[in-house]
Design an enzyme around this catalytic site. Structure first.
Site, short mmCIF file in Angstrom:
data_model
loop_
_atom_site.label_atom_id
_atom_site.label_comp_id
_atom_site.label_asym_id
_atom_site.label_seq_id
_atom_site.Cartn_x
_atom_site.Cartn_y
_atom_site.Cartn_z
N GLU A 81 -18.05 -12.19 2.52
CA GLU A 81 -17.07 -11.11 2.73
C GLU A 81 -17.45 -9.92 1.87
O GLU A 81 -17.87 -10.06 0.73
CB GLU A 81 -15.67 -11.62 2.38
CG GLU A 81 -14.55 -10.65 2.68
CD GLU A 81 -13.18 -11.29 2.46
OE1 GLU A 81 -12.20 -10.53 2.36
OE2 GLU A 81 -13.09 -12.54 2.41
N ASP A 99 -15.57 -6.31 0.83
CA ASP A 99 -14.20 -5.78 0.91
C ASP A 99 -14.04 -4.36 0.39
O ASP A 99 -14.48 -4.03 -0.71
CB ASP A 99 -13.26 -6.62 0.03
CG ASP A 99 -12.88 -7.93 0.66
OD1 ASP A 99 -13.05 -8.08 1.86
OD2 ASP A 99 -12.40 -8.81 -0.08
N GLU A 150 -10.38 -2.64 -0.27
CA GLU A 150 -8.92 -2.80 -0.24
C GLU A 150 -8.30 -1.63 -0.99
O GLU A 150 -8.69 -1.34 -2.12
CB GLU A 150 -8.48 -4.13 -0.86
CG GLU A 150 -8.97 -5.35 -0.10
CD GLU A 150 -8.43 -6.65 -0.67
OE1 GLU A 150 -8.13 -7.55 0.11
OE2 GLU A 150 -8.29 -6.74 -1.91
N HIS A 205 -10.06 -1.18 -4.35
CA HIS A 205 -10.45 -2.48 -4.89
C HIS A 205 -11.61 -2.99 -4.04
O HIS A 205 -11.48 -3.11 -2.82
CB HIS A 205 -9.24 -3.41 -4.82
CG HIS A 205 -9.49 -4.84 -5.21
ND1 HIS A 205 -9.11 -5.35 -6.43
CD2 HIS A 205 -10.05 -5.88 -4.53
CE1 HIS A 205 -9.43 -6.64 -6.48
NE2 HIS A 205 -10.00 -6.96 -5.34
N THR A 206 -12.75 -3.28 -4.66
CA THR A 206 -13.91 -3.79 -3.93
C THR A 206 -14.25 -5.20 -4.42
O THR A 206 -14.02 -5.53 -5.58
CB THR A 206 -15.14 -2.89 -4.11
OG1 THR A 206 -15.58 -2.92 -5.47
CG2 THR A 206 -14.83 -1.46 -3.70
N ASN A 207 -14.81 -6.00 -3.50
CA ASN A 207 -15.18 -7.37 -3.87
C ASN A 207 -16.30 -7.82 -2.93
O ASN A 207 -16.41 -7.33 -1.80
CB ASN A 207 -13.98 -8.31 -3.76
CG ASN A 207 -14.10 -9.52 -4.67
OD1 ASN A 207 -15.17 -9.81 -5.20
ND2 ASN A 207 -13.01 -10.25 -4.83
N ASP A 249 -14.53 -13.25 -7.00
CA ASP A 249 -14.43 -12.95 -8.44
C ASP A 249 -15.44 -11.89 -8.86
O ASP A 249 -15.93 -11.90 -10.00
CB ASP A 249 -14.62 -14.21 -9.29
CG ASP A 249 -13.57 -15.27 -9.01
OD1 ASP A 249 -12.44 -14.89 -8.65
OD2 ASP A 249 -13.88 -16.47 -9.13
N ASP A 252 3.24 -8.85 -4.63
CA ASP A 252 3.16 -9.83 -5.72
C ASP A 252 1.99 -9.54 -6.66
O ASP A 252 1.92 -10.11 -7.74
CB ASP A 252 3.05 -11.25 -5.16
CG ASP A 252 1.85 -11.42 -4.24
OD1 ASP A 252 1.43 -10.44 -3.60
OD2 ASP A 252 1.35 -12.56 -4.13
N TRP A 253 1.07 -8.61 -6.27
CA TRP A 253 -0.07 -8.32 -7.13
C TRP A 253 -0.63 -6.90 -6.99
O TRP A 253 -1.32 -6.40 -7.91
CB TRP A 253 -1.22 -9.29 -6.86
CG TRP A 253 -1.84 -9.15 -5.49
CD1 TRP A 253 -1.45 -9.77 -4.35
CD2 TRP A 253 -2.97 -8.32 -5.13
NE1 TRP A 253 -2.24 -9.38 -3.29
CE2 TRP A 253 -3.19 -8.51 -3.73
CE3 TRP A 253 -3.80 -7.46 -5.82
CZ2 TRP A 253 -4.20 -7.84 -3.04
CZ3 TRP A 253 -4.81 -6.80 -5.14
CH2 TRP A 253 -5.01 -7.00 -3.76
N GLY A 287 -0.13 -5.07 -11.03
CA GLY A 287 -0.10 -6.52 -11.17
C GLY A 287 1.14 -7.17 -10.59
O GLY A 287 1.48 -8.30 -10.95
#
Length: 304
Positions: free
Chosen positions: A102, A104, A106, A119-121, A129, A195-196, A200
């Site tokens: 994946e 990402d 986001e 937000h990248t992943n 992680d 929730d996050w 956070g």
């Protein structure tokens, strides 16, 4: 007479430009399926605009009709305006199965006046992680901006308006898994993650501000290798079965690219120095037993 001629020329130029815009506008109906949301996702304006909606009952999402094994994909997105706290808009590539790959983008909503966080992943074989987060240096709700993912055998690069913000290199020689065997589909979604997503999870979605809408246009997958099985044989087009691009040299540069040039690296360092707000490669508290290999290797996956 001269003024009349200039007026005619101006009108002709205007009409030509508008014709070109129509001709080159991408049609989501040809490339995209809306897969969930019970009517909250809609393709409009003769296929040139896709809106995703979110209310207290549900969000919405879509996916590409085809899968890719390597490619460069682009999408123009206008994010949820106003108080978007708790919402997440996404644009990403993902394979199937329990050991999925994946890549990402986001976009984490925020209260009015505060900047969006992108937000990248990168997931390989079901393991992520590898988060890096950035403030956007513009208002992503005022107009459309271009977000791109380049994925080839050598590296993955995330771009915003043509500026590289992150590079994930192929470091398989050091034992770091790299997505190379699993075809991925392109996805987009708008959903509630209060929730996050914002501070956070401290700031919740204000449903009185809804329904929330994110808009997409000009999806471009022309520089991507469409994966398919024909008579039991896996093929990728425009890439050959052996993995080399069979498209023209101008459109295949993305595939043969082994790294970024000096000017791109300079822009990458500027973005990371000015706008990065989280880098997993710097989080020694999280990785108390040692940072991931790609963070510490000589040819490491960070420019900061």
């Amino acid at each position: 007479m001269v003024s009349h001629t200039l007026l005619v020329m101006s009108i002709s130029l205007f009409l030509c430009l508008n014709i070109l815009l129509v001709v080159h506008a991408k049609d989501f109906n040809q490339d995209i399926d809306i897969t969930w949301g019970d009517g909250r996702g809609n393709i409009l304006n003769n296929g040139t605009l896709l809106n995703l909606g979110l209310d207290q009952s549900s969000g919405s999402g879509f996916q590409s009709k085809v899968e890719y094994l390597y490619g460069k994909v682009d999408m123009q997105i206008k994010l949820v305006p106003g108080n978007s706290a708790g919402t997440v808009t996404t644009f990403y590539l993902k394979s199937q199965g329990l050991t999925w790959d994946e890549i990402d983008f986001e976009f984490l909503g925020n209260v009015s006046g505060d900047p969006y966080i992108v937000h990248t992943n990168v997931y390989t074989q079901g393991k992520g992680d590898r988060e890096q987060q950035f403030y956007l240096w513009f208002d992503p709700t005022a107009e459309f901006h271009n977000y791109s993912i380049l994925w080839n055998p050598s590296h993955i690069v995330f771009y915003i308006d043509g500026k590289p913000i992150r590079e994930f290199k192929n470091l398989e020689a050091l034992g770091v898994a790299y997505p190379k065997n699993q075809p991925m589909r392109m996805y987009g979604s708008l959903w509630n993650a209060d929730d996050w997503a914002t501070r956070g999870g401290l700031v919740k979605t204000n449903w009185s501000q809804g329904p929330f809408v994110a808009s997409f246009m000009n999806y471009n997958s022309e520089n991507a290798c469409v994966w398919s099985i024909v008579n039991g044989t896996t093929t990728t087009s425009p890439c050959s079965p052996g993995g080399s691009s069979s498209s023209s040299s101008s459109s295949s540069e993305w595939f043969s690219q082994r790294g970024m040039d000096s000017s791109s690296k300079k822009v990458l360092r500027w973005v990371q120095r000015k706008f990065m707000v989280y880098n997993y490669c710097k989080d020694k508290k999280r990785f108390s037993k040692g940072l991931p290999v790609e963070c510490t290797a000589k040819n490491k996956n960070t420019e900061s």
